[in-house]
Design a protein around this motif. Structure first.
Motif, PDB file in Angstrom:
ATOM      1  N   ILE A  27       1.075  -1.664   0.055  1.00  0.00           N
ATOM      2  CA  ILE A  27       0.216  -0.199  -0.069  1.00  0.00           C
ATOM      3  C   ILE A  27       0.570   1.271  -0.245  1.00  0.00           C
ATOM      4  CG2 ILE A  27      -1.719   1.074   1.481  1.00  0.00           C
ATOM      5  CD1 ILE A  27      -3.337  -1.389   1.823  1.00  0.00           C
ATOM      6  N   LEU A  28       1.728   1.064   0.757  1.00  0.00           N
ATOM      7  CA  LEU A  28       3.010   2.274   0.836  1.00  0.00           C
ATOM      8  C   LEU A  28       3.125   2.640  -0.743  1.00  0.00           C
ATOM      9  CD1 LEU A  28       3.925   4.192   2.444  1.00  0.00           C
ATOM     10  CD2 LEU A  28       5.580   2.695   2.560  1.00  0.00           C
ATOM     11  N   ILE A  29       4.208   1.337  -1.181  1.00  0.00           N
ATOM     12  CA  ILE A  29       4.678   1.803  -2.695  1.00  0.00           C
ATOM     13  C   ILE A  29       2.880   2.342  -3.833  1.00  0.00           C
ATOM     14  CG2 ILE A  29       5.246   0.354  -4.459  1.00  0.00           C
ATOM     15  CD1 ILE A  29       6.726  -1.608  -2.360  1.00  0.00           C
ATOM     16  N   VAL A  30       1.908   1.685  -3.640  1.00  0.00           N
ATOM     17  CA  VAL A  30       1.259   2.178  -4.093  1.00  0.00           C
ATOM     18  C   VAL A  30       1.166   3.818  -3.900  1.00  0.00           C
ATOM     19  CG1 VAL A  30      -1.273   2.257  -4.783  1.00  0.00           C
ATOM     20  CG2 VAL A  30       0.338   0.115  -4.880  1.00  0.00           C
ATOM     21  N   PHE A  31       1.236   3.678  -2.948  1.00  0.00           N
ATOM     22  CA  PHE A  31       0.602   5.465  -2.766  1.00  0.00           C
ATOM     23  C   PHE A  31       1.730   6.429  -2.962  1.00  0.00           C
ATOM     24  CE2 PHE A  31       1.148   8.935   0.849  1.00  0.00           C
ATOM     25  CZ  PHE A  31      -0.128   9.454   0.311  1.00  0.00           C
ATOM     26  N   LEU A  32       3.041   6.329  -2.640  1.00  0.00           N
ATOM     27  CA  LEU A  32       4.053   6.573  -3.506  1.00  0.00           C
ATOM     28  C   LEU A  32       4.381   7.052  -5.056  1.00  0.00           C
ATOM     29  CD1 LEU A  32       6.932   5.411  -0.701  1.00  0.00           C
ATOM     30  CD2 LEU A  32       6.157   7.925  -0.702  1.00  0.00           C
ATOM     31  N   LEU A  35       1.091   9.324  -5.273  1.00  0.00           N
ATOM     32  CA  LEU A  35       1.471  10.967  -5.086  1.00  0.00           C
ATOM     33  C   LEU A  35       2.995  11.817  -6.244  1.00  0.00           C
ATOM     34  CD1 LEU A  35       1.972  13.066  -3.042  1.00  0.00           C
ATOM     35  CD2 LEU A  35       3.599  11.702  -1.592  1.00  0.00           C
ATOM     36  N   SER A  36       3.615  10.849  -6.434  1.00  0.00           N
ATOM     37  CA  SER A  36       5.381  10.676  -7.590  1.00  0.00           C
ATOM     38  C   SER A  36       4.416  11.599  -9.424  1.00  0.00           C
ATOM     39  CB  SER A  36       6.061  10.293  -8.371  1.00  0.00           C
ATOM     40  OG  SER A  36       6.698  10.654  -9.222  1.00  0.00           O
ATOM     41  N   SER A  37       3.468  10.905  -9.227  1.00  0.00           N
ATOM     42  CA  SER A  37       2.594  11.152 -10.914  1.00  0.00           C
ATOM     43  C   SER A  37       1.706  12.531 -10.134  1.00  0.00           C
ATOM     44  CB  SER A  37       1.424   9.761 -10.890  1.00  0.00           C
ATOM     45  OG  SER A  37       0.327  10.471 -11.841  1.00  0.00           O
ATOM     46  N   ILE A  38       1.362  12.598  -9.471  1.00  0.00           N
ATOM     47  CA  ILE A  38      -0.021  13.922  -8.931  1.00  0.00           C
ATOM     48  C   ILE A  38       1.571  14.942  -8.830  1.00  0.00           C
ATOM     49  CG2 ILE A  38      -1.357  15.100  -7.209  1.00  0.00           C
ATOM     50  CD1 ILE A  38      -2.424  12.050  -6.557  1.00  0.00           C
ATOM     51  N   GLN A  39       2.331  14.216  -8.586  1.00  0.00           N
ATOM     52  CA  GLN A  39       3.481  16.039  -8.679  1.00  0.00           C
ATOM     53  C   GLN A  39       3.955  15.995 -10.018  1.00  0.00           C
ATOM     54  OE1 GLN A  39       6.009  14.344  -6.024  1.00  0.00           O
ATOM     55  NE2 GLN A  39       5.521  15.208  -4.719  1.00  0.00           N
ATOM     56  N   GLN A  44       3.425  20.182 -14.659  1.00  0.00           N
ATOM     57  CA  GLN A  44       2.994  19.794 -16.461  1.00  0.00           C
ATOM     58  C   GLN A  44       1.672  21.081 -16.531  1.00  0.00           C
ATOM     59  OE1 GLN A  44       4.588  18.223 -18.808  1.00  0.00           O
ATOM     60  NE2 GLN A  44       3.083  19.320 -20.282  1.00  0.00           N
ATOM     61  N   LYS A  45       1.081  21.270 -15.856  1.00  0.00           N
ATOM     62  CA  LYS A  45       0.072  22.128 -15.309  1.00  0.00           C
ATOM     63  C   LYS A  45       0.964  23.499 -15.660  1.00  0.00           C
ATOM     64  CE  LYS A  45      -3.722  19.386 -15.690  1.00  0.00           C
ATOM     65  NZ  LYS A  45      -4.490  19.294 -17.214  1.00  0.00           N
ATOM     66  N   GLN A  46       1.429  23.783 -14.580  1.00  0.00           N
ATOM     67  CA  GLN A  46       2.031  24.560 -14.443  1.00  0.00           C
ATOM     68  C   GLN A  46       3.253  25.129 -15.425  1.00  0.00           C
ATOM     69  OE1 GLN A  46       4.513  24.172 -10.532  1.00  0.00           O
ATOM     70  NE2 GLN A  46       2.601  24.691  -8.894  1.00  0.00           N
ATOM     71  N   GLN A  47       3.955  24.347 -15.913  1.00  0.00           N
ATOM     72  CA  GLN A  47       5.087  24.824 -17.062  1.00  0.00           C
ATOM     73  C   GLN A  47       3.131  24.716 -18.729  1.00  0.00           C
ATOM     74  OE1 GLN A  47       7.269  22.053 -18.052  1.00  0.00           O
ATOM     75  NE2 GLN A  47       8.358  22.406 -20.438  1.00  0.00           N
ATOM     76  N   GLU A  48       2.727  24.377 -18.676  1.00  0.00           N
ATOM     77  CA  GLU A  48       1.358  24.823 -20.117  1.00  0.00           C
ATOM     78  C   GLU A  48       0.561  26.362 -19.059  1.00  0.00           C
ATOM     79  OE1 GLU A  48      -1.529  21.225 -19.805  1.00  0.00           O
ATOM     80  OE2 GLU A  48       0.163  20.479 -20.869  1.00  0.00           O
ATOM     81  N   SER A  49       0.413  26.459 -18.032  1.00  0.00           N
ATOM     82  CA  SER A  49       0.525  28.040 -17.453  1.00  0.00           C
ATOM     83  C   SER A  49       1.091  29.022 -17.712  1.00  0.00           C
ATOM     84  CB  SER A  49      -0.571  28.142 -15.735  1.00  0.00           C
ATOM     85  OG  SER A  49      -0.626  29.108 -15.487  1.00  0.00           O
ATOM     86  N   LEU A  50       2.062  28.731 -17.501  1.00  0.00           N
ATOM     87  CA  LEU A  50       3.618  29.875 -17.891  1.00  0.00           C
ATOM     88  C   LEU A  50       3.516  29.687 -19.309  1.00  0.00           C
ATOM     89  CD1 LEU A  50       6.100  31.691 -17.281  1.00  0.00           C
ATOM     90  CD2 LEU A  50       6.324  29.313 -17.219  1.00  0.00           C
ATOM     91  N   GLU A  51       3.375  29.238 -20.228  1.00  0.00           N
ATOM     92  CA  GLU A  51       3.796  28.798 -21.523  1.00  0.00           C
ATOM     93  C   GLU A  51       2.516  29.772 -21.940  1.00  0.00           C
ATOM     94  OE1 GLU A  51       3.672  24.946 -22.992  1.00  0.00           O
ATOM     95  OE2 GLU A  51       5.740  24.432 -22.676  1.00  0.00           O
ATOM     96  N   THR A  52       1.136  29.460 -22.102  1.00  0.00           N
ATOM     97  CA  THR A  52       0.206  30.799 -22.317  1.00  0.00           C
ATOM     98  C   THR A  52       0.465  32.030 -21.423  1.00  0.00           C
ATOM     99  OG1 THR A  52      -1.409  28.538 -21.940  1.00  0.00           O
ATOM    100  CG2 THR A  52      -2.828  30.139 -21.692  1.00  0.00           C
TER     101      THR A  52
END
Length: 112
Positions: A27-32, A35-39, A44-52
């Motif tokens: 469960i800990l491995i799946v959670f980590l 979390l990495s995927s969310i980060q 990626q969203k922040q970079q797209e926002s900066l580009e825009t």
């Protein structure tokens, strides 16, 4: 009845007690990983926002002033562009006052 008293009782297997010890690390491995995927997605969203924002400010400057911004600091000062310089490197290369500048945004690798 007296024979039953000395008969060996069946022992309950305690192997079911090991399940939480095996389940918790999984469960800990799946959670980590999640979390990495969310980060990564948030970065990626922040970079797209900066580009825009950069594209919008560059176009707005050209429409209002009749020339493209001479530098990234000009956009920051006159058009209010802000971004996290620890997360992103912006390479702003002006080509000419009437030619759209080359802009490259790179996410820094050491932002963990």
């Amino acid at each position: 009845m007296s024979n039953n008293r000395f008969a060996q009782k069946k022992r309950i297997s305690l192997s079911f007690l090991r399940i939480p010890h095996l389940l918790f690390p999984a469960i800990l491995i799946v959670f980590l990983l999640a979390l990495s995927s969310i980060q990564d997605s948030a970065l990626q969203k922040q970079q797209e926002s900066l580009e825009t924002a950069l594209e919008r400010d560059i176009t707005h400057c050209y429409a209002v002033e009749g020339y493209y911004p001479p530098s990234l600091s000009y956009i920051e000062e006159h058009y209010g562009l802000t971004y996290d310089k620890d997360l992103f490197f912006v390479d702003y290369q002006p080509v000419g006052s009437n030619i759209r500048p080359n802009v490259t945004i790179i996410a820094r690798k050491d932002n963990s």
